[in-house]
Design a protein around this motif. Structure first.
Motif, PDB file in Angstrom:
ATOM      1  N   PRO A  28       0.533  -3.076  12.181  1.00 41.10           N
ATOM      2  CA  PRO A  28       0.605  -3.141  10.732  1.00 41.10           C
ATOM      3  C   PRO A  28       0.854  -1.763  10.410  1.00 41.10           C
ATOM      4  O   PRO A  28       0.349  -0.794  11.024  1.00 41.10           O
ATOM      5  N   GLY A  29       1.416  -1.399   9.189  1.00 39.87           N
ATOM      6  CA  GLY A  29       1.722  -0.166   8.940  1.00 39.87           C
ATOM      7  C   GLY A  29       2.641   0.165   7.759  1.00 39.87           C
ATOM      8  O   GLY A  29       3.456  -0.977   7.118  1.00 39.87           O
ATOM      9  N   LEU A  66       3.570  -3.432   6.166  1.00 40.09           N
ATOM     10  CA  LEU A  66       3.486  -4.591   7.028  1.00 40.09           C
ATOM     11  C   LEU A  66       2.221  -4.925   7.129  1.00 40.09           C
ATOM     12  O   LEU A  66       1.226  -3.904   7.560  1.00 40.09           O
ATOM     13  N   SER A  67       1.729  -6.062   6.934  1.00 40.85           N
ATOM     14  CA  SER A  67       0.388  -6.295   7.375  1.00 40.85           C
ATOM     15  C   SER A  67       0.492  -7.985   7.872  1.00 40.85           C
ATOM     16  O   SER A  67       1.409  -8.593   8.066  1.00 40.85           O
ATOM     17  N   GLY A  68      -1.158  -8.378   8.304  1.00 41.06           N
ATOM     18  CA  GLY A  68      -0.882  -9.581   8.674  1.00 41.06           C
ATOM     19  C   GLY A  68      -1.024  -9.711  10.261  1.00 41.06           C
ATOM     20  O   GLY A  68      -1.399  -8.630  10.839  1.00 41.06           O
ATOM     21  N   PHE A  92       0.865  -1.046  -0.212  1.00 43.11           N
ATOM     22  CA  PHE A  92      -0.020   0.129   0.026  1.00 43.11           C
ATOM     23  C   PHE A  92       0.790   1.270  -0.018  1.00 43.11           C
ATOM     24  O   PHE A  92       0.523   2.387   0.298  1.00 43.11           O
ATOM     25  N   VAL A 127       0.950  -8.651  12.626  1.00 41.97           N
ATOM     26  CA  VAL A 127       1.869  -8.283  13.473  1.00 41.97           C
ATOM     27  C   VAL A 127       1.023  -7.374  14.562  1.00 41.97           C
ATOM     28  O   VAL A 127       0.171  -6.820  14.284  1.00 41.97           O
ATOM     29  N   GLU A 128       1.855  -6.661  15.491  1.00 40.27           N
ATOM     30  CA  GLU A 128       1.141  -5.783  16.534  1.00 40.27           C
ATOM     31  C   GLU A 128       0.809  -4.488  15.704  1.00 40.27           C
ATOM     32  O   GLU A 128      -0.457  -4.225  15.995  1.00 40.27           O
TER      33      GLU A 128
END
Lengths: 427, 155
Positions: A250-251, A243-245, A91, A247-248
């Motif tokens: 996401p971003g 970063l997705s899924g 994204f 993880v504490e």
């Protein structure tokens, strides 16, 4: 790491998107320098020295690509910006379009000047309505302020047309994008001829990704050496990692390309959600081969991930914890590829749909003993046999998920159940 | 009734932006859909005459791209991402709850014409997974409370 930020500093300021704020941050100084004091050859040389690589996912050296434009062609030369972001798990370009549109415009102007282009097209995915509106607003500002139009800096005429896609993943592939931009279905084309020789309207064309072009102004402003030094000997700079899924946090995180997957997950992402154990990671968008928890001490530059048997791709990092059913994860990936094949080449028109059906069967507890080998065989027969790499991308998740988590797949086939208790849901 | 008079001016502006007429196909189709809500056969005919391409090729383009539609849909189009990053964070539960609340399946429109529910592939907003697009807007992360609010905001 803060001193090495190339792109994200401005992204953190949602109010910083517009012209005055951009100029206050040093914006358009690089374009001014290029237009008033540099030759196109000098700019290309600088981009080469910076080791800037194509950040849409292919990683091709940007300066080298620009140098492929024939200088003696009587045809118009085009710059086409690939803002058709669609790789699942990614994204970054949405942030750039929305929050730093002038960085893209400045990068485009420098690129246009370097390749002798007077007309640029920006192809934005159709679903990105807000990014489209914000980017168009920035284009209007730039035109009003004399950065688009005739005799920019007394030197360069250029125009920009912003174009919207209409929902087709394949249009992110550069030749499909050109077919689509010309008004047709998004069918990829055979290469050669490469777009630099015969691209948009059969004219010399450079297709660059949004993030790639946004790196150009900082390179000119701070020097090629500065950019090159941030990265590895073969890839300069940073990347915007999505970063997705599980993880504490996401971003979107920027880091030098030499950052490891472990550092990204544990430091930027705040670790696996809920203190659970890591199971697997897709490092570069859904097409990239999956890595197990034991394989995350790998640097995220193009060459390191290729050496690790996967790819950096679009830098979309999808994290899966121990509760993830790999059959279901693969089912979701297979659904996507079955939906998005453009249908031009037989192996890819037939293959992904068959793969999806077989995985549905396995996930629903009706798998047959030979299914896993059939899946691998079908995937293998799609690889390298089509016009574009979509079929390969559809094969890679099948091959890597099954090979690395075979026992889990076998359990589904043999018992008809999921060890982790997942149910199969049909969308 | 298809009447292009109201958007001929927009069409001329769009066509002026392109080096070749045919390249205006997608933006003209977007224009028809924006004004009428979908693309009727007369809209395909109109675009075909504008860009100088046989209507069969326009139909081909309309059917290739997921965003173009040939029938009217509900006032609020809820498109739920069901790709991997959203599924990992609960997209299936979100979809199930939306189906329950709206009383329809994905791909259907409520009888009052207010809502259309769709399952779509990655919208590239995985940082707010699970998410959906409601008309122009991206909304997420979604849970039952967020879905309740989203539906409330539409009414």
């Amino acid at each position: 790491m803060a001193s090495e930020m190339v792109l994200s500093k401005r992204l953190k300021n949602p109010g910083g998107a517009w012209f005055d704020a951009y100029v206050a941050d040093g914006g358009y100084a690089a374009a001014k320098k290029v237009l008033t004091a540099m030759t196109p050859a000098q700019v290309i040389d600088e981009i080469n020295k910076a080791n800037l690589r194509g950040l849409g996912g292919a990683g091709f050296p940007t300066g080298k690509k620009w140098s492929f434009i024939p200088k003696d062609s009587p045809k118009p030369k085009y710059l086409v910006v690939n803002a058709d972001e669609g790789e699942p798990g990614t994204f970054k370009d949405r942030y750039l379009l929305e929050r730093d549109p002038h960085a893209l415009i400045e990068g485009m102007l420098i690129a246009a000047y370097s390749i002798g282009c007077h007309k640029a097209y920006v192809y934005i995915r159709g679903e990105y309505i807000e990014p489209y509106r914000r980017f168009v607003r920035a284009i209007e500002e730039a035109r009003k302020k004399g950065w688009i139009g005739e005799a920019v800096q007394g030197k360069w005429d250029w125009e920009v047309t912003v174009h919207r896609g209409a929902g087709a993943y394949i249009c992110g592939e550069e030749t499909a994008l050109l077919s689509s931009l010309e008004g047709g279905k998004g069918f990829p084309r055979l290469k050669p001829p490469f777009p630099a020789i015969s691209g948009l309207f059969a004219s010399p064309t450079i297709v660059n990704n949004v993030e790639t072009l946004c790196c150009v102004p900082p390179i000119i402003r701070n020097g090629a050496e500065w950019f090159a030094k941030i990265g590895t000997p073969k890839q300069g700079g940073t990347r915007l990692f999505s970063l997705s899924g599980h993880v504490e946090k996401p971003g979107l995180y920027e880091a030098p390309v030499s950052v490891t997957l472990r550092q990204l997950i544990e430091q930027q992402g705040g670790g696996v959600r809920g203190g659970k154990k890591l199971k697997a990671v897709v490092p570069g968008g859904i097409s990239a081969k999956i890595l197990t928890a034991a394989e995350i001490d790998v640097a995220m530059d193009f060459d390191s991930l290729t050496a690790a048997g996967t790819m950096a791709g679009s830098a979309g990092v999808i994290v899966m914890d121990e509760s993830t059913c790999m059959v279901k994860a693969l089912l979701t990936a297979a659904k996507f590829f079955a939906h998005e094949s453009c249908g031009q080449c037989s192996p890819c028109r037939e293959g992904p749909g068959r793969l999806y059906k077989i995985i549905q069967r396995v996930a629903a507890g009706q798998g047959r003993r030979q299914d896993l080998d059939v899946l691998l065989a079908v995937a293998g027969n799609m690889e390298g046999k089509t016009i574009c790499v979509f079929a390969d991308a559809a094969a890679w998740p099948i091959q890597s998920y099954i090979r690395k988590f075979r026992s889990e797949f076998e359990h589904h086939v043999e018992t008809g159940t999921c060890e982790l208790g997942h149910a199969y849901a049909h969308h | 009734m298809f009447d292009s008079k109201q958007f001929e001016k927009d069409a001329a502006e769009i066509m002026a932006r392109y080096d070749q007429k045919k390249a205006a196909t997608l933006p003209l189709l977007h224009l028809v859909q924006e004004k009428i809500g979908y693309i009727p056969p007369e809209g395909e005919q109109w675009v075909s005459e504008k860009v100088g391409v046989a209507i069969v090729h326009i139909r081909e383009v309309v059917s290739f791209y997921t965003m173009f539609r040939t029938k009217a849909i509900g006032k609020h189009h809820i498109q739920v991402c069901t790709n991997l990053p959203c599924v990992l964070r609960g997209a299936e539960q979100v979809m199930a709850y939306l189906k329950e609340r709206l009383g329809i399946d994905a791909g259907q429109t409520t009888p009052d014409g207010k809502f259309t529910l769709s399952s779509v592939e990655c919208l590239c907003a995985c940082e707010i997974a699970p998410m959906c697009q409601v008309n122009d807007r991206y909304i997420g992360p979604l849970d039952r409370a967020a879905v309740d609010k989203l539906l409330q905001d539409c009414v």
